[in-house]
Write a protein that holds these residues in place. Structure first.
Motif, PDB file in Angstrom:
ATOM      1  N   ALA A  16       0.843  -1.205   0.000  1.00  0.00           N
ATOM      2  CA  ALA A  16       0.000   0.000   0.000  1.00  0.00           C
ATOM      3  C   ALA A  16       0.879   1.257   0.000  1.00  0.00           C
ATOM      4  O   ALA A  16       0.615   2.213  -0.750  1.00  0.00           O
ATOM      5  N   ASP A  17       1.925   1.264   0.806  1.00  0.00           N
ATOM      6  CA  ASP A  17       2.821   2.419   0.852  1.00  0.00           C
ATOM      7  C   ASP A  17       3.571   2.606  -0.466  1.00  0.00           C
ATOM      8  O   ASP A  17       3.723   3.721  -0.964  1.00  0.00           O
ATOM      9  N   GLU A  18       4.043   1.500  -1.050  1.00  0.00           N
ATOM     10  CA  GLU A  18       4.783   1.591  -2.308  1.00  0.00           C
ATOM     11  C   GLU A  18       3.868   2.029  -3.449  1.00  0.00           C
ATOM     12  O   GLU A  18       4.283   2.811  -4.307  1.00  0.00           O
ATOM     13  N   LEU A  19       2.631   1.548  -3.463  1.00  0.00           N
ATOM     14  CA  LEU A  19       1.687   1.981  -4.485  1.00  0.00           C
ATOM     15  C   LEU A  19       1.375   3.468  -4.337  1.00  0.00           C
ATOM     16  O   LEU A  19       1.266   4.193  -5.331  1.00  0.00           O
ATOM     17  N   ASP A  20       1.251   3.922  -3.101  1.00  0.00           N
ATOM     18  CA  ASP A  20       1.003   5.335  -2.855  1.00  0.00           C
ATOM     19  C   ASP A  20       2.182   6.184  -3.338  1.00  0.00           C
ATOM     20  O   ASP A  20       1.994   7.247  -3.938  1.00  0.00           O
ATOM     21  N   GLN A  21       3.411   5.707  -3.113  1.00  0.00           N
ATOM     22  CA  GLN A  21       4.597   6.420  -3.592  1.00  0.00           C
ATOM     23  C   GLN A  21       4.630   6.471  -5.116  1.00  0.00           C
ATOM     24  O   GLN A  21       4.994   7.492  -5.704  1.00  0.00           O
ATOM     25  N   LEU A  22       4.236   5.364  -5.766  1.00  0.00           N
ATOM     26  CA  LEU A  22       4.208   5.347  -7.229  1.00  0.00           C
ATOM     27  C   LEU A  22       3.201   6.360  -7.767  1.00  0.00           C
ATOM     28  O   LEU A  22       3.448   7.032  -8.763  1.00  0.00           O
ATOM     29  N   THR A  26       6.580  12.063  -9.339  1.00  0.00           N
ATOM     30  CA  THR A  26       6.528  12.750 -10.627  1.00  0.00           C
ATOM     31  C   THR A  26       7.402  12.070 -11.674  1.00  0.00           C
ATOM     32  O   THR A  26       7.320  12.400 -12.855  1.00  0.00           O
ATOM     33  N   THR A  27       8.237  11.137 -11.256  1.00  0.00           N
ATOM     34  CA  THR A  27       9.121  10.454 -12.192  1.00  0.00           C
ATOM     35  C   THR A  27       8.594   9.095 -12.620  1.00  0.00           C
ATOM     36  O   THR A  27       9.218   8.440 -13.444  1.00  0.00           O
ATOM     37  N   THR A  28       7.480   8.668 -12.079  1.00  0.00           N
ATOM     38  CA  THR A  28       6.898   7.390 -12.459  1.00  0.00           C
ATOM     39  C   THR A  28       6.317   7.506 -13.861  1.00  0.00           C
ATOM     40  O   THR A  28       5.675   8.496 -14.192  1.00  0.00           O
ATOM     41  N   ALA A  30       3.816   7.005 -16.975  1.00  0.00           N
ATOM     42  CA  ALA A  30       2.351   7.093 -16.980  1.00  0.00           C
ATOM     43  C   ALA A  30       1.711   5.711 -16.937  1.00  0.00           C
ATOM     44  O   ALA A  30       0.697   5.509 -16.268  1.00  0.00           O
ATOM     45  N   GLY A  31       2.301   4.764 -17.637  1.00  0.00           N
ATOM     46  CA  GLY A  31       1.751   3.413 -17.653  1.00  0.00           C
ATOM     47  C   GLY A  31       1.807   2.762 -16.285  1.00  0.00           C
ATOM     48  O   GLY A  31       0.839   2.131 -15.839  1.00  0.00           O
ATOM     49  N   LEU A  32       2.926   2.908 -15.602  1.00  0.00           N
ATOM     50  CA  LEU A  32       3.066   2.314 -14.274  1.00  0.00           C
ATOM     51  C   LEU A  32       2.136   2.995 -13.276  1.00  0.00           C
ATOM     52  O   LEU A  32       1.538   2.336 -12.422  1.00  0.00           O
ATOM     53  N   ALA A  33       1.981   4.303 -13.390  1.00  0.00           N
ATOM     54  CA  ALA A  33       1.062   5.016 -12.501  1.00  0.00           C
ATOM     55  C   ALA A  33      -0.378   4.559 -12.731  1.00  0.00           C
ATOM     56  O   ALA A  33      -1.153   4.393 -11.780  1.00  0.00           O
ATOM     57  N   ARG A  34      -0.760   4.344 -13.982  1.00  0.00           N
ATOM     58  CA  ARG A  34      -2.104   3.859 -14.290  1.00  0.00           C
ATOM     59  C   ARG A  34      -2.327   2.468 -13.688  1.00  0.00           C
ATOM     60  O   ARG A  34      -3.377   2.191 -13.112  1.00  0.00           O
ATOM     61  N   ARG A  35      -1.343   1.593 -13.811  1.00  0.00           N
ATOM     62  CA  ARG A  35      -1.468   0.239 -13.248  1.00  0.00           C
ATOM     63  C   ARG A  35      -1.579   0.289 -11.737  1.00  0.00           C
ATOM     64  O   ARG A  35      -2.368  -0.442 -11.136  1.00  0.00           O
ATOM     65  N   ALA A  36      -0.779   1.154 -11.117  1.00  0.00           N
ATOM     66  CA  ALA A  36      -0.843   1.288  -9.659  1.00  0.00           C
ATOM     67  C   ALA A  36      -2.215   1.812  -9.231  1.00  0.00           C
ATOM     68  O   ALA A  36      -2.781   1.357  -8.235  1.00  0.00           O
ATOM     69  N   ARG A  37      -2.747   2.739  -9.994  1.00  0.00           N
ATOM     70  CA  ARG A  37      -4.069   3.282  -9.668  1.00  0.00           C
ATOM     71  C   ARG A  37      -5.152   2.213  -9.801  1.00  0.00           C
ATOM     72  O   ARG A  37      -6.083   2.147  -8.993  1.00  0.00           O
ATOM     73  N   VAL A  39      -4.755  -0.980  -9.298  1.00  0.00           N
ATOM     74  CA  VAL A  39      -4.625  -1.881  -8.144  1.00  0.00           C
ATOM     75  C   VAL A  39      -5.160  -1.220  -6.880  1.00  0.00           C
ATOM     76  O   VAL A  39      -5.864  -1.857  -6.079  1.00  0.00           O
ATOM     77  N   VAL A  40      -4.875   0.065  -6.679  1.00  0.00           N
ATOM     78  CA  VAL A  40      -5.357   0.760  -5.483  1.00  0.00           C
ATOM     79  C   VAL A  40      -6.886   0.828  -5.478  1.00  0.00           C
ATOM     80  O   VAL A  40      -7.533   0.578  -4.454  1.00  0.00           O
ATOM     81  N   LEU A  41      -7.483   1.153  -6.616  1.00  0.00           N
ATOM     82  CA  LEU A  41      -8.940   1.213  -6.690  1.00  0.00           C
ATOM     83  C   LEU A  41      -9.565  -0.163  -6.510  1.00  0.00           C
ATOM     84  O   LEU A  41     -10.628  -0.295  -5.884  1.00  0.00           O
ATOM     85  N   ALA A  42      -8.907  -1.199  -7.036  1.00  0.00           N
ATOM     86  CA  ALA A  42      -9.410  -2.563  -6.847  1.00  0.00           C
ATOM     87  C   ALA A  42      -9.305  -2.968  -5.376  1.00  0.00           C
ATOM     88  O   ALA A  42     -10.174  -3.675  -4.852  1.00  0.00           O
TER      89      ALA A  42
END
Length: 186
Positions: A16-22, A26-28, A30-37, A39-42
């Motif tokens: 949860a903490d690592e996903l929040d950091q992703l 600002t350097t993540t 866009a694709g990785l940020a979308r995937r993290a989002r 997972v967080v929403l799921a």
């Protein structure tokens, strides 16, 4: 019962903490940020259709990243290695061609990426990548103007690859030397 939302995704310890950091970085990419989002929403229990609408993807994409996270954790969200044809052109050959003066028929004092690409029969993006890799800048007026009366023969030693102390590979830049000056019969 039709259209029941999928059960909430169970996050692994510390994810949860690592996903929040992703998501906040600002350097993540866009694709990785979308995937993290996704997972967080799921993990918050949101339905797959709502997730796809919120993130701007399709439902199969949401299902894919949910299953990849369940299977591999955070490592499953990273980009997979891409397949494809290996490079068949050595960038050192492009650089050595750059160091030769253009033929007189072109009427120029230095190469442009498009002109050299047309001369070699390759794409201009390939020439630009080779120049960027070796730090060659033939458009700089002080370094790459060739005389139209005489030509110089250059020797480009092949670059060598060495291993740094941290285990990473480093490509040494080729050494460029003038071997002889030859009068031209253009």
């Amino acid at each position: 019962m039709a259209n029941t939302p999928a059960p909430a995704l169970e996050l692994r310890d510390g994810d949860a903490d690592e996903l929040d950091q992703l998501l906040r970085s600002t350097t993540t990419s866009a694709g990785l940020a979308r995937r993290a989002r996704i997972v967080v929403l799921a993990a918050d229990g949101m339905a797959n259709t709502r997730i796809s609408e919120a993130v701007g993807t399709s439902v199969p994409t949401v299902l894919k990243w949910r299953s990849r996270y369940l299977q591999d954790g955070l490592d499953g969200l990273l980009d997979a290695e891409r397949t494809g044809r290996p490079r068949y052109l050595n960038h050192a050959d492009v650089v050595s061609a750059t160091l030769m003066p253009p033929p007189r028929k072109y009427g120029v004092t230095h190469w442009s990426s498009r002109l050299l690409a047309g001369h070699l029969g390759i794409g201009n993006a390939t020439v630009a990548r080779a120049w960027r890799e070796y730090g060659v800048q033939p458009w700089r007026s002080g370094t790459f103007k060739f005389s139209t009366g005489a030509c110089q023969v250059f020797c480009v030693s092949r670059s060598s690859v060495r291993v740094r102390g941290d285990g990473r590979f480093v490509r040494d830049r080729p050494s460029i030397t003038v071997r002889e000056r030859v009068s031209s019969s253009w």
